[in-house]
Design an enzyme around this catalytic site. Structure first.
Site, PDB file in Angstrom:
ATOM      1  CG  PHE A   1      -2.280  -0.083   1.098  1.00 52.18           C
ATOM      2  CD1 PHE A   1      -2.986  -0.873   0.116  1.00 52.18           C
ATOM      3  CD2 PHE A   1      -3.262   0.973   1.384  1.00 52.18           C
ATOM      4  CE1 PHE A   1      -4.391  -0.946   0.064  1.00 52.18           C
ATOM      5  CE2 PHE A   1      -4.439   0.947   1.252  1.00 52.18           C
ATOM      6  CZ  PHE A   1      -5.140  -0.039   0.522  1.00 52.18           C
TER       7      PHE A   1
ATOM      8  CD  GLN B   1      -5.922  10.348   3.321  1.00 50.64           C
ATOM      9  OE1 GLN B   1      -6.734   9.360   3.909  1.00 50.64           O
ATOM     10  NE2 GLN B   1      -4.802  10.257   3.896  1.00 50.64           N
TER      11      GLN B   1
ATOM     12  CG  HIS C   1      -8.591   7.745  -1.473  1.00 50.99           C
ATOM     13  ND1 HIS C   1      -8.330   7.191  -2.646  1.00 50.99           N
ATOM     14  CD2 HIS C   1      -8.316   6.690  -0.600  1.00 50.99           C
ATOM     15  CE1 HIS C   1      -7.719   6.020  -2.751  1.00 50.99           C
ATOM     16  NE2 HIS C   1      -7.812   5.577  -1.375  1.00 50.99           N
TER      17      HIS C   1
ATOM     18  CG  LEU D   1     -12.210   4.633  -1.870  1.00 52.37           C
ATOM     19  CD1 LEU D   1     -11.688   6.228  -1.507  1.00 52.37           C
ATOM     20  CD2 LEU D   1     -11.860   3.900  -0.602  1.00 52.37           C
TER      21      LEU D   1
ATOM     22  CD  GLU E   1      -3.066   3.800  -0.735  1.00 50.05           C
ATOM     23  OE1 GLU E   1      -3.996   4.642  -0.062  1.00 50.05           O
ATOM     24  OE2 GLU E   1      -2.034   3.593  -0.478  1.00 50.05           O
TER      25      GLU E   1
ATOM     26  NE  ARG F   1      -4.755   6.295   1.254  1.00 52.01           N
ATOM     27  CZ  ARG F   1      -5.906   5.790   1.898  1.00 52.01           C
ATOM     28  NH1 ARG F   1      -6.626   6.462   2.760  1.00 52.01           N
ATOM     29  NH2 ARG F   1      -6.279   4.551   1.746  1.00 52.01           N
TER      30      ARG F   1
ATOM     31  CG  HIS G   1     -11.118   8.565   1.977  1.00 52.69           C
ATOM     32  ND1 HIS G   1     -11.962   7.682   1.834  1.00 52.69           N
ATOM     33  CD2 HIS G   1      -9.881   7.685   2.545  1.00 52.69           C
ATOM     34  CE1 HIS G   1     -11.441   6.537   2.233  1.00 52.69           C
ATOM     35  NE2 HIS G   1     -10.321   6.463   2.646  1.00 52.69           N
TER      36      HIS G   1
ATOM     37  NE  ARG H   1      -6.948   7.244   6.959  1.00 48.95           N
ATOM     38  CZ  ARG H   1      -7.183   5.896   6.202  1.00 48.95           C
ATOM     39  NH1 ARG H   1      -6.444   4.935   6.449  1.00 48.95           N
ATOM     40  NH2 ARG H   1      -8.415   6.289   5.519  1.00 48.95           N
TER      41      ARG H   1
HETATM   42  C1  LIG Z   1     -15.151   3.728   1.261  1.00 44.59           C
HETATM   43  C2  LIG Z   1     -14.138   3.781   2.497  1.00 44.59           C
HETATM   44  C3  LIG Z   1     -12.962   2.940   2.054  1.00 44.59           C
HETATM   45  C4  LIG Z   1     -12.007   2.696   3.297  1.00 44.59           C
HETATM   46  N1  LIG Z   1     -11.135   1.573   3.404  1.00 44.59           N
HETATM   47  C5  LIG Z   1     -10.189   1.756   4.303  1.00 44.59           C
HETATM   48  C6  LIG Z   1      -9.391   0.626   4.365  1.00 44.59           C
HETATM   49  O1  LIG Z   1      -8.982  -0.329   3.410  1.00 44.59           O
HETATM   50  N2  LIG Z   1      -8.429   0.722   5.485  1.00 44.59           N
HETATM   51  C7  LIG Z   1      -8.452   1.584   6.436  1.00 44.59           C
HETATM   52  O2  LIG Z   1      -7.760   1.526   7.285  1.00 44.59           O
HETATM   53  N3  LIG Z   1      -9.309   2.410   6.455  1.00 44.59           N
HETATM   54  C8  LIG Z   1     -10.277   2.583   5.291  1.00 44.59           C
HETATM   55  N4  LIG Z   1     -11.139   3.695   5.468  1.00 44.59           N
HETATM   56  C9  LIG Z   1     -11.209   4.567   6.546  1.00 44.59           C
HETATM   57  C10 LIG Z   1     -11.849   3.693   7.766  1.00 44.59           C
HETATM   58  O3  LIG Z   1     -12.963   3.016   7.178  1.00 44.59           O
HETATM   59  C11 LIG Z   1     -12.668   4.791   8.453  1.00 44.59           C
HETATM   60  O4  LIG Z   1     -11.758   5.852   9.132  1.00 44.59           O
HETATM   61  C12 LIG Z   1     -13.021   4.088   9.808  1.00 44.59           C
HETATM   62  O5  LIG Z   1     -13.802   2.908   9.550  1.00 44.59           O
HETATM   63  C13 LIG Z   1     -13.503   4.921  10.804  1.00 44.59           C
HETATM   64  O6  LIG Z   1     -14.024   4.059  12.098  1.00 44.59           O
HETATM   65  P1  LIG Z   1     -14.750   4.845  13.293  1.00 44.59           P
HETATM   66  O7  LIG Z   1     -14.980   3.577  14.196  1.00 44.59           O
HETATM   67  O8  LIG Z   1     -13.974   5.963  13.588  1.00 44.59           O
HETATM   68  O9  LIG Z   1     -16.191   5.409  12.692  1.00 44.59           O
HETATM   69  P2  LIG Z   1     -17.462   4.898  11.545  1.00 44.59           P
HETATM   70  O10 LIG Z   1     -17.050   3.569  11.222  1.00 44.59           O
HETATM   71  O11 LIG Z   1     -17.488   6.013  10.713  1.00 44.59           O
HETATM   72  O12 LIG Z   1     -18.556   4.825  12.647  1.00 44.59           O
HETATM   73  C14 LIG Z   1     -19.256   5.844  13.286  1.00 44.59           C
HETATM   74  C15 LIG Z   1     -20.293   5.764  14.277  1.00 44.59           C
HETATM   75  O13 LIG Z   1     -20.770   6.624  14.934  1.00 44.59           O
HETATM   76  C16 LIG Z   1     -22.099   6.805  14.707  1.00 44.59           C
HETATM   77  N5  LIG Z   1     -22.431   7.872  14.951  1.00 44.59           N
HETATM   78  C17 LIG Z   1     -22.086   9.299  14.354  1.00 44.59           C
HETATM   79  N6  LIG Z   1     -22.708  10.419  14.706  1.00 44.59           N
HETATM   80  C18 LIG Z   1     -23.462  10.046  16.035  1.00 44.59           C
HETATM   81  C19 LIG Z   1     -24.258  10.606  16.689  1.00 44.59           C
HETATM   82  N7  LIG Z   1     -24.642  11.785  16.920  1.00 44.59           N
HETATM   83  N8  LIG Z   1     -25.349   9.692  17.683  1.00 44.59           N
HETATM   84  C20 LIG Z   1     -24.926   8.472  17.590  1.00 44.59           C
HETATM   85  N9  LIG Z   1     -24.236   7.731  16.708  1.00 44.59           N
HETATM   86  C21 LIG Z   1     -23.384   8.302  15.897  1.00 44.59           C
HETATM   87  C22 LIG Z   1     -22.340   6.339  13.192  1.00 44.59           C
HETATM   88  O14 LIG Z   1     -23.826   5.804  13.024  1.00 44.59           O
HETATM   89  C23 LIG Z   1     -21.469   4.958  13.243  1.00 44.59           C
HETATM   90  O15 LIG Z   1     -21.947   4.059  14.056  1.00 44.59           O
HETATM   91  C24 LIG Z   1     -12.240   3.611   4.241  1.00 44.59           C
HETATM   92  C25 LIG Z   1     -13.288   4.656   4.346  1.00 44.59           C
HETATM   93  C26 LIG Z   1     -14.032   4.739   3.317  1.00 44.59           C
HETATM   94  C27 LIG Z   1     -15.008   5.587   3.381  1.00 44.59           C
END
Ligand SMILES: Cc1cc2nc3c(=O)[nH]c(=O)nc-3n(C[C@H](O)[C@H](O)[C@H](O)COP(=O)(O)OP(=O)(O)OC[C@H]3O[C@@H](n4cnc5c(N)ncnc54)[C@H](O)[C@@H]3O)c2cc1C
Length: 597
Positions: free
Chosen positions: A130, A243, A245, A259, A262, A293, A358, A393
């Site tokens: 990556f 970021q 992407h 997306l 990568e 990135r 992203h 990142r």
């Molecule tokens: C398409 C895509 C592909 C990706 N691919 C990769 C990858 O291959 N590798 C990698 O390392 N990263 C990747 N990322 C980044 C990574 O997925 C995210 O940064 C990560 O999943 C974020 O996780 P999190 O638990 O912080 O938040 P999230 O998974 O975004 O979860 C947030 C949670 O908070 C809840 N929430 C938000 N506001 C409130 C509120 N006010 N009240 C109650 N609940 C709330 C939401 O409902 C959700 O349940 C990718 C991101 C995307 C969008």
């Protein structure tokens, strides 16, 4: 206790009590829940979407961890150095150190809990290359890594004594004697209010990509968590760092921004411009498509700006060398995505791609060991927390961030609860005021000044796209800030029709507040960082500023409710970490950052 979806006056609410309340059910929230539950505490997880959704499920490419299965020379020190170099040394080095050391353990643990990874021929977890990683480091499950990760964490959580409140949105944090002691939430179906009492709260709400028009993020990413924490007195760090992407879909218009993982470049995908030139040779001849990135995004952007773009305003990304069978094994989602959405068979023709918003590197400032914020009782983990990734990142570093710091925040919150025994009661009028504030847009009388929250969102997304994009200059940032402040002035006039029952307009009225506040903060911080560093690409300043390289930009809400900004010196890295880098490596990589565009 049920409400009647009433509009006038205050509505009734129910009360729920937990030791630890976790806001967000992505990877960070679920991993925190497992840890706090395992320590014998009562844990509630609140999520505004269904369990199993969240951005985590969308993650494709993989989880970065130096398990060394494919490349035995890899180790935590190399992962640490790659993370710091990519972050242009703005990272919280202690977070980066903990992260690199603990990521392998967290991935193995995930496997032991049932995650089915792709395998090497010896049956070990397979790892792929990556961008910016000096070794093949990304453990993956085809290009559906997030799905398997969330499935595994979710099953573990459900096997424990943890309460999950789905489709429930938190709108306010309550404090008593300076400590966070609970939150107000509403259910998205009926609008029923819930007062959660808790001794510790963990914000795990993800990022805020949706403040931009073109983004890979879903409707959930509005910045709720960062702003709820900011309103409660928490500090935010390096919020200017957003970021882009390098590869989002371009065509047809309805799918713009989705997306393109990568993983495509990790599997040997090649970028070309309309002249067939493999232009990464001009931007990073050593790492080519596997540069970081920020560098690849700037290169793609520049090719299009200079008139060498593809038919629909992107660049070409070619993975045809893998053939149909190879693609179906390594990148099945990409194959289906392009075939179904763009009518393109990527085993036969190249994809058209362009940068898409992203990820948010900035976020709630936390203590590395425990995820504690500066507000007692409030913790944060995952994308809504800042510090680990600095100015940029690395791909794959988010999923391991969720596991490492989700676990630590769960542990930190549990330790806090055990050593703090106080009442979580608050005055009844505080709850009533918070509910009334939520109901205001429904109760506002009809008038010519009424504002539609969806229109404000649309104007905001356009303003951020125009003025806080990849390329930034003072005048444009200032103009963007003025536009955002003008939108903020329109907020008190937001009116929505209907009741609290099944009302997306009412939900949008709340979302738009977070979106505007987080946008204002990003613009103000971007104006302060007068240099080119990682994601901050200020065209009116050349390269990096040595002094700015020594500070994080810290934001806090002041007594008047305004955004206060401080440039805070970064604690110097201790000798045992400094000596991992050659002097040249530290200086050299920083110097490259601005020049790449
Ligand atoms: C398409 C895509 C592909 C990706 N691919 C990769 C990858 O291959 N590798 C990698 O390392 N990263 C990747 N990322 C980044 C990574 O997925 C995210 O940064 C990560 O999943 C974020 O996780 P999190 O638990 O912080 O938040 P999230 O998974 O975004 O979860 C947030 C949670 O908070 C809840 N929430 C938000 N506001 C409130 C509120 N006010 N009240 C109650 N609940 C709330 C939401 O409902 C959700 O349940 C990718 C991101 C995307 C969008």
């Amino acid at each position: 206790m049920e409400t009647d979806g009433r509009v006038n006056g205050s509505a009734r609410h129910e009360v729920r009590e937990h030791d630890v309340l976790i806001i967000g059910a992505g990877g960070a929230g679920l991993r925190a829940a497992i840890e706090a539950s395992e320590r014998g505490l009562s844990v509630g997880v609140v999520s505004k979407s269904l369990l199993g959704k969240a951005h985590t499920v969308m993650a494709e490419g993989g989880i970065a961890a130096s398990v060394g299965n494919v490349d035995p020379d890899d180790n935590w020190q190399e992962h640490f150095m790659d993370t710091m170099k990519s972050g242009k040394f703005l990272n919280n080095w202690r977070m980066a150190e903990i992260f690199a050391k603990e990521a392998p353990e967290r991935v193995i643990e995930l496997e032991q809990w049932g995650a089915l990874f792709n395998r090497t021929s010896e049956g070990k977890i397979s790892q792929r290359a990556f961008g910016g990683h000096s070794h093949d480091r990304l453990c993956h499950i085809g290009d559906r890594t997030g799905l398997e990760m969330i499935r595994t964490l979710q099953e573990k959580v459900l096997s424990m004594d943890t309460m999950v409140y789905m489709e429930t949105t938190v709108t306010k944090l309550f404090k008593k004697d300076g400590r966070v002691v609970g939150a107000l939430a509403y259910t998205r179906d009926t609008g029923r209010f819930i007062h959660f009492k808790a001794k510790a709260l963990i914000m795990a709400t993800g990022g805020w990509g949706r403040i931009y028009k073109v983004t890979s993020n879903s409707w959930e990413g509005n910045g709720d968590g960062a702003i709820l924490a900011y309103d409660a007195g928490a500090e935010l760090v390096d919020m200017e760092m957003v970021q882009f992407h390098p590869t989002g879909m371009v065509w047809p218009p309805g799918v713009r921004g989705i997306l393109v993982t990568e993983g495509v470049r990790g599997e040997g995908g090649v970028l070309r411009n309309s002249e067939g030139e493999r232009y990464m040779e001009n931007h990073d001849p050593e790492k080519m498509e596997l540069s970081t990135r920020d560098v690849v995004a700037r290169a793609n952007f520049t090719e299009v700006q200079e008139g060498r773009g593809s038919e629909h305003g992107g660049v070409y990304l070619d993975i045809t060398h893998l053939g149909y069978n190879g693609i179906m094994k390594k990148l099945p989602t990409m194959y289906e995505q392009f075939l179904k959405l763009a009518d393109i068979d990527i085993s036969k023709e190249p994809m058209e791609v362009f940068p898409t918003i992203h990820y948010t590197m900035g976020g709630i400032k936390v203590e590395a060991e425990t995820g504690a914020t500066n507000v007692p009782g409030l913790f944060a983990a995952g994308e809504c927390a800042g510090g680990l990734h600095g100015a940029n990142r690395l791909g794959g570093n988010s999923l391991s961030d969720l596991l490492v710091f989700g676990r630590r925040a769960g542990e930190g919150a549990a330790g806090y609860v055990r050593s703090n025994n106080y009442s979580t009661e608050i005055e009844a009028n505080e709850i009533e005021d918070a509910k009334l504030q939520m109901l205001e847009p429904l109760e506002r009388p009809e008038s010519d000044d009424n504002e539609n929250p969806f229109m404000i969102q649309k104007d905001l997304q356009a303003a951020m796209m125009d003025h806080a994009n990849m390329m930034r200059i003072e005048e444009s940032l200032q103009e963007g800030l003025e536009k955002v402040l003008a939108l903020k002035d329109r907020l008190p006039n937001v009116r929505v029709q209907g009741s609290t029952l099944f009302n997306p307009g009412w939900h949008a009225a709340q979302d738009v507040y977070y979106m505007i506040q987080v946008s204002e903060i990003i613009l103000r911080c971007a104006l302060e960082r007068k240099e080119q560093r990682g994601a901050q690409w200020r065209l009116d300043y050349e390269g990096q500023d040595e002094e700015l390289g020594k500070v994080n930009i810290i934001v806090k809400k002041d007594q008047q409710g305004e955004v206060s900004i401080e440039k805070r010196e970064i604690t110097p890295m201790p000798e045992h970490l400094v000596e991992l880098f050659g002097e040249e490596e530290m200086v050299g990589d920083q110097a490259d950052a601005g020049a790449a565009g």
